[in-house]
Enzyme design. Sequence first.
Site, PDB file in Angstrom:
ATOM      1  N   HIS A  54       0.808  -1.222   0.000  1.00 31.56           N
ATOM      2  CA  HIS A  54       0.000   0.000   0.000  1.00 31.56           C
ATOM      3  C   HIS A  54       0.841   1.272   0.000  1.00 31.56           C
ATOM      4  CE1 HIS A  54      -3.878  -1.927   0.360  1.00 31.56           C
ATOM      5  NE2 HIS A  54      -3.489  -2.621   1.415  1.00 31.56           N
ATOM      6  N   ARG A  79       6.699  -6.485   3.190  1.00 27.66           N
ATOM      7  CA  ARG A  79       5.422  -6.980   2.675  1.00 27.66           C
ATOM      8  C   ARG A  79       5.387  -6.750   1.170  1.00 27.66           C
ATOM      9  NH1 ARG A  79      -0.624  -5.409   4.761  1.00 27.66           N
ATOM     10  NH2 ARG A  79      -0.082  -3.331   3.975  1.00 27.66           N
ATOM     11  N   ASP A  93      15.885 -11.652  -3.889  1.00 28.80           N
ATOM     12  CA  ASP A  93      17.194 -11.417  -4.480  1.00 28.80           C
ATOM     13  C   ASP A  93      17.772 -10.056  -4.100  1.00 28.80           C
ATOM     14  OD1 ASP A  93      17.309 -13.892  -5.645  1.00 28.80           O
ATOM     15  OD2 ASP A  93      16.819 -13.232  -7.675  1.00 28.80           O
ATOM     16  N   GLU A 158      -6.584 -11.942   6.384  1.00 26.40           N
ATOM     17  CA  GLU A 158      -7.313 -10.678   6.449  1.00 26.40           C
ATOM     18  C   GLU A 158      -8.670 -10.742   5.747  1.00 26.40           C
ATOM     19  OE1 GLU A 158      -4.834  -7.630   4.672  1.00 26.40           O
ATOM     20  OE2 GLU A 158      -3.736  -9.130   3.536  1.00 26.40           O
ATOM     21  N   ASP A 184      -8.624  -5.087   6.639  1.00 23.07           N
ATOM     22  CA  ASP A 184      -9.292  -5.791   5.553  1.00 23.07           C
ATOM     23  C   ASP A 184     -10.256  -6.844   6.082  1.00 23.07           C
ATOM     24  OD1 ASP A 184      -8.485  -4.816   2.880  1.00 23.07           O
ATOM     25  OD2 ASP A 184      -6.478  -5.213   3.619  1.00 23.07           O
TER      26      ASP A 184
END
Length: 263
Positions: A54, A79, A93, A158, A184
Amino acid sequence: MSFRLDLPPTFADRLAELDDGGHLAGMWVSSGSPVSAEIAAGSGLDWVLLDAEHSPLGLETTTRLLQAMNGYPATPVVRVPACDRVLIKQHLDLGAQNILVPMVDTAADAEEAARSVRYPPHGVRGVGSALARASRWNTVPDYLGRSDELVSLTIQIESVTAVENAEAIASVEGIDAVFVGPSDLAASMGLLGQQTHERVTAAVLETFDAVRAAGKPVGVNAFDPVQARRYLDAGASFVLVGADVGLLANGSRAWAKEWASGV
C-alpha cells in the site's frame, strides 16, 4: 583466504527466541524514506515492516531502505504487493530475508507462497543469488544450500474466508508465522473502517487460537493502544503499533493546532 559474510537472524529466529509471554513490537515504514527506516531501525523497536503493498515502494526503494537499516537492531520485514512468485523472487534477491505475503485466503494460497520463497526441489524460486544482494554477491557461504534457514515467510490472514481456513493455512510447511490484518478483515465482514468492532476482535482472537493450534506464532496490526494490549494479553507474539507517516501526520497537525495562526 576468501572473504565471507553471514546474514543476521531472520524474523522466524527472533520469534523462536521469545520467552513465554514475550513479544516483538514494531512499526510500519510507508513513506519510502531511508531516513525514516534508519530512525525506526535504531529506535529500540524489535522489527520494522517495509510495506510494498500500500506504499510507493518499488524494488530500488526497498533496496535502499534495507541498506539504511543494515547493522541496526530491528529486524526488517518486507510486505510484497501480492503472492506472485516473480515479485517474491525479486524481493528475495534484493536482500529481503523476511517476506510477508498479504491476502492469503486458503491453504493452497499459503502453499504457493511457501513454494515461491524456496528453491527447487521444494519450491520454484529462480536461481540468481550469485548476482544479487541476497547472498551479498556470493560472499555468504553456501547460500543456496542454507537458503531455507536464511529466509522467513509470514503470511497475512485478512478475510472471513482466511479466518475459516486459519488452522489449515498455518499448518502449511514453510509458513513460519501468521499475521492478522484487522482492517481488511473488518471490510470483508461488512464493517469497513471498524477494526476494533467486537465482531472483528472476536474473529482475530479466533484466528489466534487456530494458528496456535497449528504450532505457529501469530501477530496482529493494532494502532489503537488499548486494542494492541488486548491482543498481546491474548497471546500475540508480534504486533505493529504505528507507522512513520502516521507519526509525521499526527505530530505536524498537533504542532499546527498549537502554533499556526490559521488553524
